[in-house]
Motif scaffolding. Structure first.
Motif, mmCIF file in Angstrom:
data_model
loop_
_atom_site.group_PDB
_atom_site.id
_atom_site.type_symbol
_atom_site.label_atom_id
_atom_site.label_comp_id
_atom_site.label_asym_id
_atom_site.label_seq_id
_atom_site.Cartn_x
_atom_site.Cartn_y
_atom_site.Cartn_z
ATOM 1 N N THR A 1 -5.020 -9.480 8.534
ATOM 2 C CA THR A 1 -4.341 -8.386 9.217
ATOM 3 C C THR A 1 -4.425 -7.109 8.386
ATOM 4 O OG1 THR A 1 -2.221 -7.700 10.191
ATOM 5 C CG2 THR A 1 -2.120 -8.972 8.162
ATOM 6 N N THR A 2 -4.254 -5.985 9.047
ATOM 7 C CA THR A 2 -4.344 -4.695 8.370
ATOM 8 C C THR A 2 -2.976 -4.236 7.881
ATOM 9 O OG1 THR A 2 -6.230 -4.067 9.751
ATOM 10 C CG2 THR A 2 -5.103 -2.295 8.586
ATOM 11 N N ASP A 3 -2.929 -3.839 6.609
ATOM 12 C CA ASP A 3 -1.738 -3.277 5.990
ATOM 13 C C ASP A 3 -2.007 -1.814 5.656
ATOM 14 O OD1 ASP A 3 -0.499 -5.777 6.104
ATOM 15 O OD2 ASP A 3 -1.354 -6.374 4.183
ATOM 16 N N TYR A 4 -0.942 -1.108 5.280
ATOM 17 C CA TYR A 4 -1.052 0.341 5.092
ATOM 18 C C TYR A 4 -0.310 0.759 3.831
ATOM 19 C CZ TYR A 4 -2.292 -0.273 9.969
ATOM 20 O OH TYR A 4 -2.879 -0.724 11.124
ATOM 21 N N ARG A 5 -0.984 1.530 2.989
ATOM 22 C CA ARG A 5 -0.366 2.022 1.760
ATOM 23 C C ARG A 5 -0.717 3.492 1.578
ATOM 24 N NH1 ARG A 5 -1.776 -3.308 -2.019
ATOM 25 N NH2 ARG A 5 -0.739 -4.797 -0.615
ATOM 26 N N ASP A 6 0.283 4.267 1.218
ATOM 27 C CA ASP A 6 0.114 5.722 1.091
ATOM 28 C C ASP A 6 -0.460 6.053 -0.280
ATOM 29 O OD1 ASP A 6 0.161 8.368 1.691
ATOM 30 O OD2 ASP A 6 2.338 8.603 1.615
ATOM 31 N N GLU A 7 -1.728 5.674 -0.473
ATOM 32 C CA GLU A 7 -2.383 5.889 -1.754
ATOM 33 C C GLU A 7 -2.581 7.380 -2.008
ATOM 34 O OE1 GLU A 7 -2.921 3.508 -3.741
ATOM 35 O OE2 GLU A 7 -3.248 1.649 -2.608
ATOM 36 N N LYS A 8 -2.622 7.746 -3.285
ATOM 37 C CA LYS A 8 -2.865 9.140 -3.658
ATOM 38 C C LYS A 8 -4.268 9.540 -3.223
ATOM 39 C CE LYS A 8 0.321 9.452 -7.573
ATOM 40 N NZ LYS A 8 1.072 8.234 -7.250
ATOM 41 N N THR A 9 -4.375 10.724 -2.634
ATOM 42 C CA THR A 9 -5.663 11.145 -2.074
ATOM 43 C C THR A 9 -6.753 11.209 -3.127
ATOM 44 O OG1 THR A 9 -5.007 13.469 -2.328
ATOM 45 C CG2 THR A 9 -4.574 12.433 -0.203
ATOM 46 N N GLY A 10 -6.407 11.576 -4.359
ATOM 47 C CA GLY A 10 -7.414 11.684 -5.405
ATOM 48 C C GLY A 10 -7.984 10.348 -5.841
ATOM 49 N N GLU A 11 -7.328 9.236 -5.441
ATOM 50 C CA GLU A 11 -7.792 7.913 -5.835
ATOM 51 C C GLU A 11 -8.580 7.220 -4.729
ATOM 52 O OE1 GLU A 11 -4.268 5.852 -6.980
ATOM 53 O OE2 GLU A 11 -3.959 7.045 -8.794
ATOM 54 N N LEU A 12 -8.677 7.855 -3.566
ATOM 55 C CA LEU A 12 -9.380 7.250 -2.440
ATOM 56 C C LEU A 12 -10.878 7.463 -2.581
ATOM 57 C CD1 LEU A 12 -7.007 8.492 0.391
ATOM 58 C CD2 LEU A 12 -7.037 6.218 -0.650
ATOM 59 N N GLY A 13 -11.659 6.472 -2.183
ATOM 60 C CA GLY A 13 -13.101 6.620 -2.256
ATOM 61 C C GLY A 13 -13.839 5.556 -1.476
ATOM 62 N N GLY A 14 -14.573 5.964 -0.420
ATOM 63 C CA GLY A 14 -15.333 5.009 0.370
ATOM 64 C C GLY A 14 -14.444 3.884 0.857
ATOM 65 N N LEU A 15 -14.919 2.648 0.699
ATOM 66 C CA LEU A 15 -14.134 1.468 1.072
ATOM 67 C C LEU A 15 -13.417 0.862 -0.128
ATOM 68 C CD1 LEU A 15 -16.692 -0.348 3.424
ATOM 69 C CD2 LEU A 15 -14.822 1.174 4.080
ATOM 70 N N SER A 16 -13.676 1.385 -1.319
ATOM 71 C CA SER A 16 -13.104 0.791 -2.532
ATOM 72 C C SER A 16 -11.599 0.970 -2.609
ATOM 73 C CB SER A 16 -13.759 1.413 -3.775
ATOM 74 O OG SER A 16 -15.138 1.202 -3.760
ATOM 75 N N ARG A 17 -11.114 2.109 -2.159
ATOM 76 C CA ARG A 17 -9.667 2.380 -2.164
ATOM 77 C C ARG A 17 -9.348 3.105 -0.866
ATOM 78 N NH1 ARG A 17 -6.500 2.592 -6.960
ATOM 79 N NH2 ARG A 17 -4.296 2.445 -6.372
ATOM 80 N N VAL A 18 -8.557 2.479 -0.014
ATOM 81 C CA VAL A 18 -8.290 3.016 1.320
ATOM 82 C C VAL A 18 -6.786 2.987 1.584
ATOM 83 C CG1 VAL A 18 -10.534 2.373 2.279
ATOM 84 C CG2 VAL A 18 -8.647 0.741 2.353
ATOM 85 N N ARG A 19 -6.413 3.603 2.687
ATOM 86 C CA ARG A 19 -5.009 3.579 3.104
ATOM 87 C C ARG A 19 -4.741 2.508 4.158
ATOM 88 N NH1 ARG A 19 -3.476 10.058 3.400
ATOM 89 N NH2 ARG A 19 -2.364 10.098 1.397
#
Length: 603
Positions: free
Chosen positions: A323-341
């Motif tokens: 199932t899909t979960d959701y986390r409000d990750e810091k935008t500067g740490e997001l990248g491709g599929l490695s770190r997502v919201r």
């Protein structure tokens, strides 16, 4: 060269780089310059001057000049007040700020700094009374080391990139320039590393994700929220299906939980206090309930377990939910599929008796080894323990017991492992699987976690054989982890050449001309009759037909560019001979039509 020597060399190079920048731009002001994996960096403020890659050659040339000057690294201690005077006279405001913080409270400032950049810090929150400096040539810096004795001991290095970085990681502070370099003991090691970097660029999942039409991002949807195309959806569904089948083999049953929940659930689990600022909040227009998009599934699964009486005879109870979960990750740490919201987890939870722990962990270890063996990734495990901080829930005795049981399971299974404090979940220790990809990089993938805390917090219980009630043990497991992150690793590990069972498009039929249309119909009829069984059971063959009026060469190039593992080339001669020409990444051969089904089943 030992790890300690390599660390000292890289740390010394950070100082040599800063000294070089200081010679080239005397107005330079410095923040911190720690060692990082494979190299080092230094945070620099040059005012309006911006360092670019075009400046790297002259900075490196100056670094080599300094190294050739045969400079010793000289250590000295100074009283904190003298150090502050030095910072003022040297016009180094960032150093001055650090020194003033160290004077007030050494431990507090330690949270913002790499240990290599601090002075000697007393226990507790005691103020620092003296700090250490290192001098090489005409450059002096606040630092506690270690360093090499002389610049002649420095090996091979290269400057790699420059990026913006807020001072002390706070966006309210000035933005500095973070200049990165890499360093190795020998030029051969450096060249090998650079070659791996080039391979990594070619395999970058963001590049291949676009080229192979697997997923897309949209600013209208939002950063960190990937959308999967038809091809990408097939890929993620196939790996999720494989994970489900592996777990169902060990008795796991599917459950389903909603994507939003009341704040109360996470308060009781402890997640709200630990991760409350990482949750997406949802406001109801109907009730006063404070809601959140679910960031994890374990609290929900406890409520399914608690929904009816349980007996020792029912144990273990095993749930799975992809199932899909959701986390409000810091935008500067997001990248491709490695770190997502939005992250999809192949989540599993076992509720069991203490005497069942060993077998349940063995089952999950076997499932993880089977999965990563199937995709040809070498595994070792990290035993992730708690440290001495107070960020964990539960009694220390329970933690010690849980950590000992996990280690015993890993040893009993003959797994290559290492232990690391401070990497545990807040509710329990973990077995984290570390997989090595095709170019030698290690990634954290599957995880098995033992949890004595949440069952107690939720007051879970089952009836024992003597009619009393006791608390079950909870075991968390995700074989893929985040499917998005797993896919980033899988894409780069394979370079987009997925194994046949996982390829979004397994077979493409390429026609030479229109005279073979009826023969292609026979071939497609055969393909539709094939049911693949390994490793995904009851899986139909995924194929397309390219009958365009284009040259065969162009069709082959396009199928190869999309990394289709099997191309069936069909021309008039093949039709007459009742055969097909089979082209794969490694070979070409002719196969009789009546042997095609057997051939495909063996792929």
């Amino acid at each position: 060269m030992s790890e300690e020597q390599l660390y000292a060399m890289r740390h010394s190079l950070a100082h040599v780089m800063a000294a070089s920048v200081k010679r080239l731009w005397p107005e330079a002001k410095f923040g911190v310059g720690p060692v990082v994996e494979d190299g080092f960096y230094y945070d620099i403020d040059l005012g309006s001057v911006k360092i670019s890659e075009q400046d790297f050659n002259k900075i490196e040339a100056m670094m080599r000049r300094i190294i050739a000057e045969d400079q010793d690294f000289v250590r000295e201690k100074r009283p904190i007040d003298d150090a502050i005077v030095w910072a003022k006279e040297s016009q180094q405001p960032y150093k001055e700020e650090l020194l003033n913080d160290l004077k007030r409270s050494g431990t507090t400032v330690a949270k913002d700094l790499d240990a290599a950049e601090m002075g000697t810090i007393a226990d507790g929150d005691a103020a620092v009374k003296e700090v250490t400096f290192y001098t090489n040539g005409d450059f002096t810096d606040l630092c506690r080391g270690p360093h090499v004795a002389n610049t002649q001991e420095i090996g091979a290095f290269k400057l790699m990139r420059v990026a913006g970085a807020y001072w002390r990681g706070n966006e309210k502070n000035p933005q500095m320039q973070r200049l990165y370099g890499i360093a190795f003991a020998t030029q051969a090691e450096l060249d090998e590393y650079l070659e791996r970097l080039e391979l990594a660029k070619q395999r970058d999942h963001r590049k291949l994700g676009k080229e192979l039409d697997l997923y897309t991002m949209s600013p209208l949807v939002g950063i960190g929220l990937p959308m999967f195309t038809p091809r990408g959806t097939v890929l993620r569904d196939i790996v999720a299906q494989y994970s489900n089948q592996l777990r169902q083999k060990y008795g796991f049953q599917k459950v389903w939980t909603p994507h939003i929940t009341k704040k109360d659930l996470y308060e009781k689990s402890g997640h709200w206090a630990k991760f409350g600022d990482e949750l997406f909040l949802v406001k109801s227009q109907e009730t006063s309930d404070q809601m959140a998009l679910k960031p994890m599934n374990c609290p929900h699964h406890t409520q399914i377990f608690a929904s009816k009486p349980r007996s020792y005879r029912d144990m273990p109870v095993r749930f799975l939910e992809t199932t899909t979960d959701y986390r409000d990750e810091k935008t500067g740490e997001l990248g491709g599929l490695s770190r997502v919201r939005s992250l999809t987890q192949d989540d599993s939870h076992v509720f069991c008796r203490p005497d069942q722990i060993e077998q349940e962990i063995n089952n999950l270890l076997a499932a993880a080894r089977e999965l990563y063996g199937q995709i040809n990734m070498k595994l070792r495990v990290r035993l992730s323990y708690r440290d001495e901080s107070d960020g964990y829930l539960g009694e220390r005795a329970l933690w010690n017991s849980a950590q000992a049981q996990l280690k015993a399971a890993v040893v009993a299974n003959g797994l290559d492992y290492f232990e690391q404090d401070g990497e545990a979940a807040f509710y329990g220790p973990k077995i984290d699987f570390m997989a090595t990809d095709a170019i030698g990089r290690e990634h954290q993938v599957a995880t098995v976690q033992l949890d004595f805390v949440q069952p107690e917090r939720f007051e879970l219980e089952y009836a024992t054989d003597d009619g009393k009630f006791t608390t079950p043990v909870m075991i968390h497991c995700a074989l893929l982890g985040s499917i998005e992150r797993f896919l980033s690793v899988f894409i780069e590990h394979t370079g987009g050449w997925f194994p046949f069972w996982a390829a979004p498009e397994q077979i493409r039929i390429l026609t030479i001309n229109e005279t073979v249309t009826d023969y292609v119909d026979e071939i497609t009829t055969i393909l539709r009759e094939i049911v693949l069984m390994a490793p995904i059971k009851y899986n139909e063959v995924r194929f397309t037909v390219d009958t365009r009026n284009e040259s065969l060469g162009k069709k082959i190039r396009e199928a190869t560019a999309m990394k289709v593992p099997v191309q069936l080339i069909v021309g008039p001669k093949d039709k007459s001979a009742r055969q097909v020409s089979v082209r794969t990444r490694d070979s070409e051969q002719k196969i009789a039509l009546d042997e095609l089904k057997t051939y495909i089943k063996k792929l």
